[in-house]
Enzyme design. Structure first.
Site, PDB file in Angstrom:
ATOM      1  N   HIS A  82      13.213  69.337  48.807  1.00 34.19           N
ATOM      2  CA  HIS A  82      12.347  70.476  48.476  1.00 34.19           C
ATOM      3  C   HIS A  82      11.870  71.125  49.766  1.00 34.19           C
ATOM      4  CE1 HIS A  82       9.334  72.911  46.434  1.00 34.19           C
ATOM      5  NE2 HIS A  82       8.516  72.579  47.417  1.00 34.19           N
ATOM      6  N   ASP A 161       1.674  72.518  35.426  1.00 35.70           N
ATOM      7  CA  ASP A 161       1.685  73.179  36.738  1.00 35.70           C
ATOM      8  C   ASP A 161       1.760  74.693  36.583  1.00 35.70           C
ATOM      9  OD1 ASP A 161       1.887  73.292  39.658  1.00 35.70           O
ATOM     10  OD2 ASP A 161       3.850  74.134  39.202  1.00 35.70           O
ATOM     11  N   SER A 183       1.247  69.922  42.700  1.00 34.36           N
ATOM     12  CA  SER A 183       2.067  70.965  42.101  1.00 34.36           C
ATOM     13  C   SER A 183       3.549  70.754  42.464  1.00 34.36           C
ATOM     14  CB  SER A 183       1.569  72.327  42.604  1.00 34.36           C
ATOM     15  OG  SER A 183       2.496  73.341  42.354  1.00 34.36           O
ATOM     16  N   LYS A 187       6.757  68.751  39.711  1.00 38.36           N
ATOM     17  CA  LYS A 187       8.023  69.380  39.308  1.00 38.36           C
ATOM     18  C   LYS A 187       9.206  68.541  39.782  1.00 38.36           C
ATOM     19  CE  LYS A 187       6.408  73.096  41.091  1.00 38.36           C
ATOM     20  NZ  LYS A 187       5.775  74.320  41.511  1.00 38.36           N
TER      21      LYS A 187
HETATM   22  N1  URA Z   1       4.798  75.420  45.905  1.00 37.73           N
HETATM   23  C1  URA Z   1       4.466  74.866  44.722  1.00 37.73           C
HETATM   24  O1  URA Z   1       5.326  74.549  43.923  1.00 37.73           O
HETATM   25  N2  URA Z   1       3.178  74.694  44.447  1.00 37.73           N
HETATM   26  C2  URA Z   1       2.187  75.015  45.296  1.00 37.73           C
HETATM   27  O2  URA Z   1       1.033  74.813  44.990  1.00 37.73           O
HETATM   28  C3  URA Z   1       2.539  75.581  46.516  1.00 37.73           C
HETATM   29  C4  URA Z   1       3.866  75.771  46.809  1.00 37.73           C
END
Ligand code: URA
Length: 445
Positions: A82, A161, A183, A187
């Site tokens: 990520h 989220d 957050s 995911k």
């Molecule tokens: N990317 C995300 O998925 N969430 C955040 O809070 C900030 C960046």
């Protein structure tokens, strides 16, 4: 239990117990409390933070607010990457097939671009026919068969989220490290991975402006991953200049294919090698990062990574001939305009401004509903530290399909000119640029 009791407890610096945290996330997910109570809790967390247990439980509740993809039937290790978001960040596109070619599966659920940073999904969709909205069952099949599949976030992945992020965006609570960490991780943990490599961008063009803050964010993501029984490596990388030489969707696919053929810009290759190596180490396919780098380099130079990408493109509905002749398959802009920069040494680049200039040309969205022009963007032949010679070739190419005289063209040109800080070439290079050749700042294992 009343929402207001939990809000008061957090507001006064108390720690919420596990049942309270799970209950609050459930209220968010089922929309059974009003937005103002959720917003009040977010602000309380913004000021009071969360301890490690609270953070891990909150992130776990967010992960379980929707579907957690079960990939346990796939025998290979499943490792994802990520990135916290950079301008010109196309690394996932060469990286995922290269890692899969080395035996580690990459179940990748990516995002769309919003604001000055692009999204992997938009880049992939610039390949005619490429679909990112595959059902979870097909995602699982392709991860099993090809070792990689790249899809978009469905409404069923971490719905808590989605709600929390939308409210954070309008209540000044985006910049809370526990909220960012939970957050991102909710995911990723919903993808059914065994481990994760985070590319945490640092610098003026990034979410994390300083290395100290990036380290703090990575420590929180590590807490969440470890408590969820997953492995994690965080690579802190420099975002003081755009990645590679292209910004814009089809342009970045073209550059990614160069990397998949063993070429491409030095920084783009370096990021692919280093992040890929860490993924192979987490997935047990390399003993150490040096062996990982060697394996990734080989997969890129011997064509095996490109072959995986070709299969992925075909399986996801795209035209696989893009691998052989991207120029004839990818959409073309109506115009290509050249822009020369003032001669001298480039001592700083505002990548955010370049990202916005590309957006203005049509490569990005101002709002989630905007349509993008996949062929629009910038080719930036001007790196940090390089000297621009008088009378030399143009430094930036603007690709777009805007009508001649459109005010957006002048707007984009002015932004590009402002984005480069250039000093006379006969002045010594500033100390911070001396010997700077790597984008890797730190690897936290
Ligand atoms: N990317 C995300 O998925 N969430 C955040 O809070 C900030 C960046």
């Amino acid at each position: 239990m009343l929402p207001v009791q939990l809000i008061r407890k957090k507001r006064d610096g108390g720690a919420l117990d596990d049942a309270e945290l799970r209950q609050f996330v459930e209220w968010v997910t089922t929309a059974s409390i009003p937005d103002y109570q959720i917003a009040a809790m977010l602000m309380a967390v913004f000021f009071r933070g969360m301890d490690d247990r609270e953070l891990a439980t909150w992130a776990d509740a967010m992960t379980r607010s929707g579907d957690v993809i079960d990939l346990s039937s796939i025998p290979r290790a499943k490792i994802d990457k990520h990135s916290t978001g950079g301008v010109g960040d196309k690394i996932s596109i060469p990286l995922a097939p290269a890692v899969a070619a080395c035996g580690v599966a990459v179940p990748m659920v990516s995002g769309r671009g919003l604001g000055h940073t692009g999204g992997t999904l938009d880049k992939l969709e610039s390949i005619p026919g490429f679909r990112v909205d595959l059902p979870v069952e097909r995602f699982r099949e392709l991860v099993g068969e090809l070792g990689v599949c790249l899809i978009g976030q469905t409404a069923r992945i971490a719905p808590a989220d989605k709600k929390l992020y939308a409210l954070r965006d309008v209540t000044g609570t985006v910049e809370s490290l526990p909220l960012i960490a939970s957050s991102i991780m909710s995911k990723k943990l919903a993808e059914g991975i065994d481990g994760l490599v985070i590319d945490c961008k640092v610098g003026a063009g990034a979410f994390m402006k300083t290395i100290e803050r990036a380290r703090q964010l990575c420590a929180l993501m590590r807490t969440i991953a470890t408590r969820a029984g997953k492995t994690i490596t965080c690579v802190l990388t420099d975002m003081e200049a755009p990645i590679g030489r292209t910004i814009g969707n089809a342009l970045e696919i073209r550059e990614s294919i160069e990397v998949l053929k063993g070429g491409g810009p030095v920084d783009t290759r370096e990021l692919t090698h280093v992040l890929g190596a860490e993924m192979l180490v987490l997935g047990g396919a390399a003993r150490d990062p040096a062996e990982g780098v060697a394996k990734i380099e080989k997969a890129l130079s011997d064509g095996s990574a490109l072959e995986v990408f070709r299969k992925v493109v075909a399986a996801q509905g795209g035209d696989p001939r893009v691998c052989d002749s991207p120029g004839s398959v990818l959409p073309k802009p109506r115009s290509r305009d050249e822009l020369g920069l003032t001669p001298g040494r480039i001592v700083a680049i505002d990548s955010e401004l370049l990202g916005i200039a590309a957006l203005v040309l049509g490569a990005g969205r101002r709002t989630a509903e905007d349509k993008i022009d996949p062929s629009a963007g910038l080719v930036v032949d001007a790196y940090l530290g390089e000297v621009i010679e008088a009378g030399g070739p143009p430094s930036v190419m603007l690709q777009h399909s805007l009508p001649a005289g459109d005010s957006r063209l002048a707007e984009a040109r002015a932004m590009i000119e402002r984005a480069f800080v250039i000093q006379p070439a006969d002045q010594p290079a500033p100390a911070h640029l001396a010997g700077k050749s790597s984008r890797i700042l730190e690897v936290l294992r």
